[in-house]
Every structure is written in C-alpha cells, then in structure tokens.
Motif scaffolding. Structure first.
Motif, PDB file in Angstrom:
ATOM      1  N   UNK A  59       4.515  16.158  -5.643  1.00  0.00           N
ATOM      2  CA  UNK A  59       5.278  15.190  -6.026  1.00  0.00           C
ATOM      3  C   UNK A  59       6.452  15.201  -4.958  1.00  0.00           C
ATOM      4  N   UNK A  60       7.055  13.989  -4.593  1.00  0.00           N
ATOM      5  CA  UNK A  60       8.246  14.047  -3.436  1.00  0.00           C
ATOM      6  C   UNK A  60       9.098  13.305  -4.149  1.00  0.00           C
ATOM      7  N   UNK A  61      10.307  13.377  -3.631  1.00  0.00           N
ATOM      8  CA  UNK A  61      11.747  12.696  -4.176  1.00  0.00           C
ATOM      9  C   UNK A  61      11.717  11.592  -3.470  1.00  0.00           C
ATOM     10  N   UNK A  62      11.948  10.224  -4.191  1.00  0.00           N
ATOM     11  CA  UNK A  62      12.395   8.874  -3.504  1.00  0.00           C
ATOM     12  C   UNK A  62      13.513   9.131  -2.446  1.00  0.00           C
ATOM     13  N   UNK A  63      13.127   8.223  -1.480  1.00  0.00           N
ATOM     14  CA  UNK A  63      14.244   8.291  -0.338  1.00  0.00           C
ATOM     15  C   UNK A  63      14.827   7.026  -0.458  1.00  0.00           C
ATOM     16  N   UNK A  64      14.495   6.110  -1.332  1.00  0.00           N
ATOM     17  CA  UNK A  64      15.468   4.904  -1.473  1.00  0.00           C
ATOM     18  C   UNK A  64      14.730   4.328  -2.953  1.00  0.00           C
ATOM     19  N   UNK A  65      15.248   2.847  -2.917  1.00  0.00           N
ATOM     20  CA  UNK A  65      14.688   1.995  -3.897  1.00  0.00           C
ATOM     21  C   UNK A  65      14.320   0.726  -3.272  1.00  0.00           C
ATOM     22  N   UNK A  66      13.583   0.018  -3.913  1.00  0.00           N
ATOM     23  CA  UNK A  66      12.985  -1.275  -3.389  1.00  0.00           C
ATOM     24  C   UNK A  66      12.680  -2.327  -4.363  1.00  0.00           C
ATOM     25  N   UNK A  67      12.766  -3.556  -4.275  1.00  0.00           N
ATOM     26  CA  UNK A  67      12.314  -4.459  -5.257  1.00  0.00           C
ATOM     27  C   UNK A  67      11.421  -5.520  -4.559  1.00  0.00           C
ATOM     28  N   UNK A  68      10.150  -5.821  -5.303  1.00  0.00           N
ATOM     29  CA  UNK A  68       9.019  -6.652  -4.832  1.00  0.00           C
ATOM     30  C   UNK A  68       9.371  -8.120  -4.901  1.00  0.00           C
ATOM     31  N   UNK A  69       9.434  -8.540  -3.630  1.00  0.00           N
ATOM     32  CA  UNK A  69       9.926  -9.958  -3.446  1.00  0.00           C
ATOM     33  C   UNK A  69       8.644 -10.969  -4.069  1.00  0.00           C
ATOM     34  N   UNK A  70       7.450 -10.373  -3.591  1.00  0.00           N
ATOM     35  CA  UNK A  70       6.260 -11.135  -3.944  1.00  0.00           C
ATOM     36  C   UNK A  70       5.223 -10.219  -4.989  1.00  0.00           C
ATOM     37  N   UNK A  71       4.336 -10.869  -5.617  1.00  0.00           N
ATOM     38  CA  UNK A  71       3.132 -10.181  -6.210  1.00  0.00           C
ATOM     39  C   UNK A  71       2.179  -9.880  -5.300  1.00  0.00           C
ATOM     40  N   UNK A  72       1.640  -8.422  -5.344  1.00  0.00           N
ATOM     41  CA  UNK A  72       0.563  -7.981  -4.563  1.00  0.00           C
ATOM     42  C   UNK A  72      -0.326  -7.198  -5.325  1.00  0.00           C
ATOM     43  N   UNK A  73      -1.540  -7.688  -5.035  1.00  0.00           N
ATOM     44  CA  UNK A  73      -2.691  -7.188  -5.596  1.00  0.00           C
ATOM     45  C   UNK A  73      -3.387  -5.870  -4.849  1.00  0.00           C
ATOM     46  N   UNK A  74      -3.395  -4.530  -5.225  1.00  0.00           N
ATOM     47  CA  UNK A  74      -3.628  -3.605  -4.260  1.00  0.00           C
ATOM     48  C   UNK A  74      -5.086  -3.426  -4.486  1.00  0.00           C
ATOM     49  N   UNK A  75      -5.813  -4.206  -3.843  1.00  0.00           N
ATOM     50  CA  UNK A  75      -7.649  -3.868  -3.919  1.00  0.00           C
ATOM     51  C   UNK A  75      -8.232  -3.054  -3.045  1.00  0.00           C
ATOM     52  N   UNK A  76      -7.612  -2.461  -1.878  1.00  0.00           N
ATOM     53  CA  UNK A  76      -8.020  -1.578  -1.133  1.00  0.00           C
ATOM     54  C   UNK A  76      -7.792  -0.207  -1.457  1.00  0.00           C
ATOM     55  N   UNK A  90      11.267   4.084  -3.388  1.00  0.00           N
ATOM     56  CA  UNK A  90      10.569   4.311  -1.917  1.00  0.00           C
ATOM     57  C   UNK A  90      10.203   5.617  -1.506  1.00  0.00           C
ATOM     58  N   UNK A  91       9.157   5.817  -1.191  1.00  0.00           N
ATOM     59  CA  UNK A  91       8.652   7.393  -0.815  1.00  0.00           C
ATOM     60  C   UNK A  91       8.468   7.496   0.450  1.00  0.00           C
ATOM     61  N   UNK A  92       8.376   6.535   1.345  1.00  0.00           N
ATOM     62  CA  UNK A  92       7.960   6.581   2.890  1.00  0.00           C
ATOM     63  C   UNK A  92       8.250   5.158   3.624  1.00  0.00           C
ATOM     64  N   UNK A  93       9.070   5.311   4.706  1.00  0.00           N
ATOM     65  CA  UNK A  93       9.398   3.984   5.468  1.00  0.00           C
ATOM     66  C   UNK A  93       8.187   3.497   6.142  1.00  0.00           C
ATOM     67  N   UNK A  94       8.334   2.410   6.415  1.00  0.00           N
ATOM     68  CA  UNK A  94       7.302   1.721   7.337  1.00  0.00           C
ATOM     69  C   UNK A  94       7.209   2.592   8.767  1.00  0.00           C
ATOM     70  N   UNK A  95       6.242   2.979   9.193  1.00  0.00           N
ATOM     71  CA  UNK A  95       5.713   3.737  10.603  1.00  0.00           C
ATOM     72  C   UNK A  95       5.537   2.651  11.673  1.00  0.00           C
ATOM     73  N   UNK A  96       5.881   1.407  11.260  1.00  0.00           N
ATOM     74  CA  UNK A  96       5.473   0.411  12.335  1.00  0.00           C
ATOM     75  C   UNK A  96       4.212  -0.266  12.317  1.00  0.00           C
ATOM     76  N   UNK A  97       3.357   0.018  11.117  1.00  0.00           N
ATOM     77  CA  UNK A  97       2.106  -0.833  11.077  1.00  0.00           C
ATOM     78  C   UNK A  97       2.110  -1.907   9.913  1.00  0.00           C
ATOM     79  N   UNK A  98       3.440  -2.054   9.294  1.00  0.00           N
ATOM     80  CA  UNK A  98       3.426  -3.096   8.432  1.00  0.00           C
ATOM     81  C   UNK A  98       3.296  -2.548   7.017  1.00  0.00           C
TER      82      UNK A  98
END
Length: 548
Positions: free
Chosen positions: A485-502, A516-524
């Motif tokens: 387990x890791x401590x969050x580095x921030x908070x975020x709110x979902x703007x749209x619904x997303x279905x994590x199928x992969x 927020x556990x890890x920021x975007x590394x440039x890959x989106x």
C-alpha cells in the motif's frame, strides 16, 4: 472520430484529399488499361509498366505513404513485378471487370464530390453575406446614433439661444426626436441582425458544415473500399490463370484487403487536426448610450466626448473564416508555426528521436569504457589513451543531446498546455468525452529500470500503436505493483465514466472521488485508487486532478 468534428476547419485539406483519392482511383484504372495492353506482350513490357507506376522513393514526411490505399497500391505493383509470363489470358477479364466498371464508378464519385463541395461553398457564401449585412446594420446604427446626438445638441443650443425663434426651436426638437427614433430603429435592426448571424454561424459550424464533411467522409470511405475491391479483382484474375505463382497472387490479394478506409480517415485526422477551437459569438456593441438623454438635458456633451464612437470604424477584426487561403508561415525550430495538435506531435517525434540518439551515445560510452578497461588490463591489445578522444566526443554528444531533450520537453509541455486549453473549450461545447489514449497503460514495474524504459521507448516509437491498445494487455505482473500500500499524492474527480476493460485499468463513474496514486508519465494514463480499494490506471483526460 469523424471529419465533421475533428476536421471542421480543414476545408481545403478535405478538398485535396478527396481529389487525391479520385486521382488515385483514375490512376489505378489507367494502370490496368495500360497493363492490359502490356499483358499482350512479354514480361519486359510488364516490368516497364510497373516501373512507370511505382512512385518515387517515399520520403519520411510524405503524408501519402501513411494511407493504406497508397501502401496497398505500391505493394500491388511490387507483386506484379515479381513475375512475368503469359499475360494475354487475363487481359480480357481485367479490361471488363476493372477498367470499365471502375471508370464508371469514378465518374459517379466525381459528380457526388462536386455536389458536396458546391453545397459547402454555398453555405460559406451565405454566412459571409450574413456577416456583411451585420456589418452594414452596425455601421447604420452607429451613424444614426451620431446624428441623433448631433440633433439633440443643436436643439439644446437653439433652446438656450435668446435670438432663436420659437419655430426654429420647435423644428430642431422635432428633428432631434426624429433622429432619436431612427437611431432606436437602427438599434433594433442591428440587434436582430446580430442574433440572426450568431444563430446562422452556430448552425454553420456545428451542424451544416459537419454534416457536409461527414458526407464527404462516407463518400471517400466508400471510394477507398471500392478501390480495395478493385485491387482484389486484379489478384482474382491472376489466380484463375497462373496457379504456379499462387503465393505471389495471394500477396496481391492481401495488399487489396489491407485497404482500411476507417484507418485512412483516422490517419488524415492525425495528420491535419489543428487543435483550434471554433470561434465564439460576436458581442453586441451598444452605441445608444447618449440618445437615451432628453433634448433639454444640460449635461449633454459634445461629440468630442465620445472618442469610442469615432474610433469604431477603425477597429480591427480577427479573421473568422478558416476556409480561405492560408498565409505562408516561417518554419520555426519549436514548430510554433503549426496548429497546437500538429505542433505537439512533431515535438513528440523530435523528443523521441533525441532520446534514441541519447541512449545510443550512452551505450557507446559504456562500450568504450569497457574497451578501455580491457586495454588497461591487457596493454598488448591496444593503447587506452587512443580511446580518450572518442570518449570525450561521446560525452560531448551526450551533454548536447541532454540539453536538446530538456529544450524539447519544455516546448512539448507548453504545446500540451495549449492543446488542453483548446480541449477545455471544446469540452464546454460538446458532451462527448475525449477518447482514451491509443496505447495500453504502462507497466509501473519498469519505471525503476532506466534501461528498460529506454528500450520500451524505442520499441514504442518503432511500432505503431494498436487500434485496440486499450483492450490489449502488454504485461503480466501488473497486480504485483499494488501489493504494497502507498499513500495518495493527491485527489481527483472523474469527469466522465470509464469502463476499465483491459488488464491494469480500473473502472470509475462520472463524479466519483478518487485518490491519486501516481501522476501521468506522459503516456496519457494516471494511476488512481477507488474508495472500495480497487487500484489501476484511467485516462488522464477523464480526470480533474488536485495534488496534495
């Protein structure tokens, strides 16, 4: 993704692309006709024909080589060039099934294309006429306001003049009242014209032109599909006559079937998407503040107190028509002359090239160091001092490339901020969420290995992203990343619904609060944790992030 939404301001690009598609269709028909003639001769004439139609060696930046239609055509010619033999038996079949039918189909496509572009130009002309009428009503409104102000000032001056007759005063007041009434009518006319133009402009940019562009996309995709079928006819004729060279003919069939109209449309979008936002509505300019005063008001100022009215005709106006001829631009190193989306892609390409060069130089430096160590331990194999110039040159190249990487990273960050800014404006006008990144979420276990990440960069830059990258897992140890387990580095709110199928992704609902556990590394992709404890990657563009 469709042309009407993504290429709303690329009228000339679509005109060139559709014309290029028809030219390619005509080129293929012409190719088959000449081949029928050459088929009656010998293999040498056939190879000469293939050589004639093979395009010149494609350059890296040539956009035509990225379309599957062009790639299939080139592959087809290469397959034809692989064999030479008895060609007379296929001439009659090709002459009827390809030349006549595709030529007739080409004429139908040209008529349909002409109709769509005429409709688009008529719509553009109507909007331009509406804008001219708006400008005319605005100038009339401004002129009448000035005349009303002048008449009111004259009436007040005569009213205070003891030498003026009562008839002159009454006449001046009537004139002032008339001018005031005319200004009020001009104001109403200008307001109505402005409302009508804004309505017509919104209909033009968000409904009329997108519908025309979608029709062009459907026409172009049908043409590409038919062209691919025409490629297949050529292969079928060969298969019926020459079973011995079946492998070669199968390759031609594969080339015909590889025509992907949808992918070509996506390629066109990626090549020419500007990233600009559509223009907003015009604001109402009120010139009637003075005319609301009564003629007897002693505080009425002179025309000199309204410099904004006199300066109004000289106001500059930004260009509102994206369909005109583009001015020639000066190419800059940071590609700032390009639209935001194209600038970001070019900077990303340059950054990937610099990183590959940097990794190559670092590998060469390590190899030279190892060779120097070998020379020091075994002097008879070579002089260690002879390697110093090469090591120094490599170090210099590494420092230079690092500076260039930093420079391109800064430019890329600025370009991405421009794209996100324009994307925010587009989100305010559209309810559809942005598309997730084309690549699968990264394997976070590889972030601790620098060399591994460099190899991943090289492989990702050399291989095109899969169309189903979101559904295709690229790693097998993703679950191990979340055992500790890791401590969050921030908070975020979902703007749209997303279905994590992969694999590696996590589902989220619109409006859901996440850690927020890890920021975007440039890959989106951004790593988050739900309140239920589930943890995984979601598209960064689907989040509103707040760091601790």
């Amino acid at each position: 993704m469709d042309w009407g939404t993504e290429l709303w301001d690329q009228f000339e690009v679509l005109e060139r692309h559709t014309q290029w598609g028809l030219d390619l269709l005509d080129k293929y028909v012409k190719f088959v006709k000449e081949r029928v003639e050459v088929e009656q001769a010998y293999a040498k004439q056939l190879r000469s024909l293939v050589k004639k139609y093979l395009p010149k060696k494609p350059t890296k930046d040539d956009p035509e080589v990225k379309f599957s239609q062009q790639q299939s055509f080139v592959q087809l010619l290469q397959e034809v060039n692989d064999f030479a033999g008895q060609r007379e038996l296929v001439a009659e079949s090709l002459g009827v099934r390809v030349c006549l039918e595709l030529a007739k189909y080409s004429q139908e496509m040209k008529q349909e294309r002409k109709m769509h572009f005429q409709e688009g130009r008529r719509a553009q002309q109507q909007l331009e006429n509406g804008f001219k009428q708006l400008e005319s009503s605005k100038r009339k409104f401004e002129r009448d306001c000035r005349e009303a102000e002048k008449a009111a000032h004259t009436a007040e001056r005569l009213d205070q003049d003891i030498n003026a007759t009562k008839a002159d005063v009454e006449k001046a007041k009537q004139q002032a009242h008339l001018r005031n009434h005319m200004a009020e009518e001009s104001k109403n006319e200008y307001a109505a014209q402005l409302q009508r133009f804004n309505r017509d402009q919104a209909h033009f940019y968000f409904s009329q032109m997108p519908q025309i562009f979608d029709k062009l996309q459907d026409m172009d995709e049908r043409r590409a599909t038919r062209l691919g079928a025409g490629y297949g006819l050529l292969a079928e004729a060969e298969l019926q006559v020459v079973p011995i060279i079946g492998k070669c003919l199968e390759g031609m069939k594969v080339a015909a079937e590889s025509v992907d109209a949808k992918n070509d449309s996506q390629v066109l979008i990626e090549l020419h998407k500007s990233g600009f936002a559509r223009p907003g509505d015009l604001e109402f300019e009120d010139f009637s503040q003075v005319m609301n005063r009564v003629p007897s008001d002693s505080s009425l100022g002179t025309p000199d107190s309204r410099p904004e009215l006199r300066a109004a005709p000289n106001r500059s106006r930004a260009k509102r028509w994206p369909f005109g001829k583009k001015n020639k631009t000066v190419v800059t190193e940071d590609f700032s002359h390009l639209p935001p989306e194209q600038q970001r892609k070019r900077l990303q390409q340059q950054l990937e090239e610099r990183n590959r060069e940097l990794q190559k130089e670092e590998d060469q430096r390590e190899a030279l160091k190892k060779m120097k160590d070998v020379y020091e331990k075994t002097p008879q194999m070579g002089d260690p001092a002879s390697l110093e110039p090469r090591i120094a040159e490599t170090l210099g190249n590494i420092e230079r490339l690092k500076l260039e990487v930093q420079k391109y990273e800064a430019w890329l960050a600025e370009a991405e901020s421009r794209v996100l800014s324009n994307r925010g404006d587009s989100l305010s006008r559209h309810t559809r969420p942005p598309d997730p990144p084309a690549t699968a979420p990264p394997d976070s276990s590889s972030s601790s290995n620098n060399s591994g990440s460099q190899e991943n960069k090289e492989s990702s830059s050399e291989e095109p992203p899969s169309e189903e990258g979101q559904d295709t897992p690229i790693y097998t140890e993703f679950d191990e990343d979340f055992e500790e387990p890791a401590s969050p580095i921030g908070q975020c709110v979902a703007i749209y619904h997303f279905e994590g199928s992969s694999e590696g992704t996590v589902s989220m609902s619109e409006g859901e609060d996440l850690s927020l556990m890890e920021e975007d590394k440039g890959d989106g992709w951004t790593r988050v944790r739900r309140k239920q404890g589930a943890e995984g990657y979601v598209p960064t563009s689907y989040l509103r992030v707040t760091l601790n």
